[in-house]
Design an enzyme around this catalytic site. Structure first.
Site: not given
Length: 303
Positions: A63, A65, A206
């Site tokens: 991802h 970020d 995450d």
């Protein structure tokens, strides 16, 4: 000893006073970076630590970020006169990511190698650290990391003398080498005591709570764990997006009993994580809501 700094604590996007999550580990002159989202290089400059010793970059998942800062980070490393290779470790598909990164940063004065993690768990030995990647539960393939430094037992000179081991073999045996001298074989076990307590850091973000996190973080010196939501009523959203609440992270801490525990990867809506720490401490008191630049030096027991 291990020097640890949390360069950023934000999830999804950088904010004016919060960079996205990234961790830097220093050991024996080498540096290891975990994740590299947008703004990581600025956070490192603000901390005053050098880019040049970063030999290894661990990526949890793909991802933005967590990886969008890679091109700028590599370019800055190049401008720091680095010429030694850099190794990037991450999930399958890393080759595609690195091709894209090198398209943006094509001319670097150092080689970039990459290793795609195979299976649910894999261990690497890098710069004296034992790095174990283990699968966690996000909405794409994601890994957490255990970073350990093991310590051999103390060298016992009396045992070496009693076994008539020549002095010239003492140092190699102390380094863990096996020596063949004619018909005799000398092994480290002949002169070393029991393995001493090392250092262990676990970084998990995450993900939903999964047993593997507590298993790897059991009695760790530091657990850095996602606490994306702290507000009441966010459990459903955490489940839907495969993230974790601060309270769920605290339960992992209660199970694993780390010496130190930092929460990180806050939602942009979570402006003041501190205000929800009462419910967190009710579950596991030894947790802090980490801030950008949070740092600690972990020392061996006899240091």
């Amino acid at each position: 000893m291990l020097d640890i700094t949390l360069l950023g604590t934000g999830g999804m996007m950088p904010l004016p006073r919060r960079w996205v999550t990234s961790l830097l580990v220093r050991y024996n002159g080498a540096s290891l970076l975990v994740d590299c989202g947008e703004g990581t290089q600025i956070a490192l400059r603000e901390k005053g630590w050098s880019f040049k010793p970063v030999n290894t970059i661990l990526l949890t998942h793909f991802h933005a970020d967590h990886i969008a800062g890679l091109p700028g980070f590599f370019l800055t490393m190049g401008n720091s006169d680095r010429t030694e290779p850099v190794t990037v470790i991450g999930p399958r598909g890393l080759s595609r990511i690195m091709t894209a990164v090198r398209t943006i940063a094509p001319e670097l004065p150092f080689e970039v190698n990459f290793i795609e993690i195979d299976g649910n768990e894999q261990t690497f030995l890098i710069d004296g650290m034992e790095i174990t990647a283990f699968r966690v539960q996000h909405n794409i393939v994601c890994y957490a990391y255990e970073i350990s430094v093991r310590r051999k037992g103390r060298f016992d000179a009396a045992r070496a003398k009693a076994q008539e081991i020549p002095l010239r073999f003492w140092n190699p045996l102390q380094r863990g080498e096996t020596i063949e001298d004619g018909a005799r074989i000398y092994t480290p076990e002949m002169v070393l005591g029991e393995e001493r307590k090392g250092l262990k850091v676990v970084y998990a973000t995450d993900t939903r709570p999964v047993p593997a996190i507590a298993e790897h973080a059991l009695n760790a010196d530091l657990l850095v764990c996602e606490g994306m939501y702290g507000e009441p009523g966010m459990d459903k959203k955490a489940r839907e997006h495969r993230h974790m609440t601060m309270q769920e992270a605290a339960q992992i801490g209660k199970d694993a009993q780390p010496v130190n525990m930092w929460l990180t990867h806050y939602s942009p809506s979570l402006v003041r994580p501190d205000q929800y720490m009462g419910s967190v401490h009710a579950i596991y008191p030894n947790v802090i809501a980490a801030k950008d630049g949070q740092e600690i030096t972990l020392k061996f027991e006899d240091e």
